[in-house]
Design a protein around this motif. Sequence first.
Motif, mmCIF file in Angstrom:
data_model
loop_
_atom_site.group_PDB
_atom_site.id
_atom_site.type_symbol
_atom_site.label_atom_id
_atom_site.label_comp_id
_atom_site.label_asym_id
_atom_site.label_seq_id
_atom_site.Cartn_x
_atom_site.Cartn_y
_atom_site.Cartn_z
ATOM 1 N N HIS A 1 49.195 39.263 31.036
ATOM 2 C CA HIS A 1 47.777 39.634 31.164
ATOM 3 C C HIS A 1 47.623 41.151 31.255
ATOM 4 N N ARG A 2 47.976 41.847 30.224
ATOM 5 C CA ARG A 2 47.803 43.298 30.253
ATOM 6 C C ARG A 2 46.334 43.671 30.388
ATOM 7 N N ASP A 3 45.428 42.847 29.867
ATOM 8 C CA ASP A 3 44.002 43.156 29.917
ATOM 9 C C ASP A 3 43.417 43.049 31.317
ATOM 10 N N HIS A 4 44.150 42.457 32.267
ATOM 11 C CA HIS A 4 43.654 42.376 33.645
ATOM 12 C C HIS A 4 43.717 43.727 34.350
ATOM 13 N N TYR A 5 44.524 44.642 33.856
ATOM 14 C CA TYR A 5 44.798 45.894 34.549
ATOM 15 C C TYR A 5 44.010 47.051 33.928
ATOM 16 N N SER A 6 43.792 48.068 34.745
ATOM 17 C CA SER A 6 43.163 49.291 34.268
ATOM 18 C C SER A 6 44.215 50.151 33.566
ATOM 19 N N SER B 1 49.402 50.875 32.130
ATOM 20 C CA SER B 1 50.186 51.555 31.102
ATOM 21 C C SER B 1 51.357 52.321 31.699
ATOM 22 N N ASN C 1 42.411 43.016 40.991
ATOM 23 C CA ASN C 1 41.939 43.007 39.609
ATOM 24 C C ASN C 1 40.624 42.232 39.570
ATOM 25 N N ILE D 1 37.758 39.215 36.113
ATOM 26 C CA ILE D 1 38.724 38.571 35.217
ATOM 27 C C ILE D 1 38.221 37.155 34.920
#
Length: 518
Positions: free
Chosen positions: A214-219, A223, A243, A246
């Motif tokens: 779930h990379r999209d869960h993080y700001s 990165s 997070n 979501i």
Amino acid sequence: MALNRLASIKGFKPLVAGHSFVLGQYVWHRRPDCFRNRSLASKASEPPQKLENPPRDLQKEANASSPSSRESSANSRPSGNTPTSSTPAVSSPSSSTNQSMPPGWEDNPDYNISAFSQLPHQHFGFNQFIVINEEFKEALRQILWHFRAPIRYAFAYGSGVFSQDDGQEPAAWSPHPHPPEAVKTWQKGGGKMIDFIFGVSFTQHWHSLNLTQHRDHYSFLGSLGSAFVSRIQDRWGAGVYFNPYITVNGTLIKYGVVNLDTISRDLSEWDTLYLAGRLQKPVKILRDDPGVRLANQVNLISAVRAALLMLGPSFTERELYTAIAGISYLGDPRMELPAENPRKVANIVSAQSTNFRQLYTPLIDNLPNVTFTDPRCSNPDWLNDPNPDTRMEQDMDPIKRGNIVRRLPKALRKKLYFQYQKKFAIPGSAFDQVMNESKDEDDQRFKRRQGGDFEQRIAEQSDLPKMMGDVIRNTIRWPSASQSLKSFFTAGPVRSWRYMSEKVAKSRQRRADSPEKE
């Protein structure tokens, strides 16, 4: 002749005995089914042991929750059908197995236990399992199964799970894109974001797995890798990484990740009161851990003791639960902003009185200095009465209240002692002796926590409620403020601005609808 020669060789007899044992074990495990059935039948014929069972609803909740924590690392999905229950069940003080907890169970607790059988009591902590609608609970568990990273302990909390008596009509729109029917039914159409806390064993490992899935869960912090994310989580604020906003299974959620050691430490010592404060109010435990269950029971009884020190000799249940629920909001900077409802604590207690009663009545009945004095308490139906106005009394004897002071959580107790050192003008050397005597353990043993002259002197002070409030505020203020500041980076500027804007908009709408309450 040859056999006699072999028998005379040193070590021959032990070798024969060892081979005979192995052969016997092999024959026993390969025995025919008829002998297997006979052995099982003989065991079944033994008289069953009598156990003092907890209320049936709570037993089902704990049985469903406990194994799931052990299965979470393997990512297995529990199964089973249980009847639907839409009304929380409250255990009777006379029938609750918490009444038979062994003496001194909280004097030397081991929070590193790995099995539920190591708890002080077979049904220890069943008061923590609040019963909710079965379909809604299943929808919450479906959300947990969406995460491949192992979750050892989890609970859902907040207004998205437990209603608050704020006098407002449900919103005409729902923030959930495509929620399950159980979520829409439970939240009565106009839903709210559902909050979770995930307890994990290894922070960096968990974030590494979750970033992959779930990379999209993080700001933008995601990165920088899981090592950087885990450092931000553990070193800033209260040790939680949130997070928000979501969508999982069509439901809008916010989840916070925290290390199990951080949870246990805050529950037992109150070093930040960030997690302990949340668990002092009704929550829905979805995955359980034995060490956290033990630490939370210590947290709950500590909350009762802290509230008693802030109350007088006579009070009502509502006043007690309001004092307990208000602990986590003392010093919270959000309560000083227009983004939070100033009647939030009263609304929580009004709507969740029976759940508060389930959490705390078994523990109150184990305290020697507080009793229910209302004649209605003799009727078993009073436990389900939504009006918590029954009368209570506590013994104001300095010796008993001194014991309460001595049994406060370690971090909070130390701060309280420093406050009264300044008031009593105690010299440094004498105060060091007091602190040494108040340690929970020495080099050889764990001390039984009994209040001494210093604690009894504190218990007699008329400003003790104010001092308790100041100490709690000082405990909460910085962790809560730094956690809020951290969320600007962990959630990202866009999500943080959205969250704050919605809070301010709700506050303005509330003031416009009911100015007399504000």
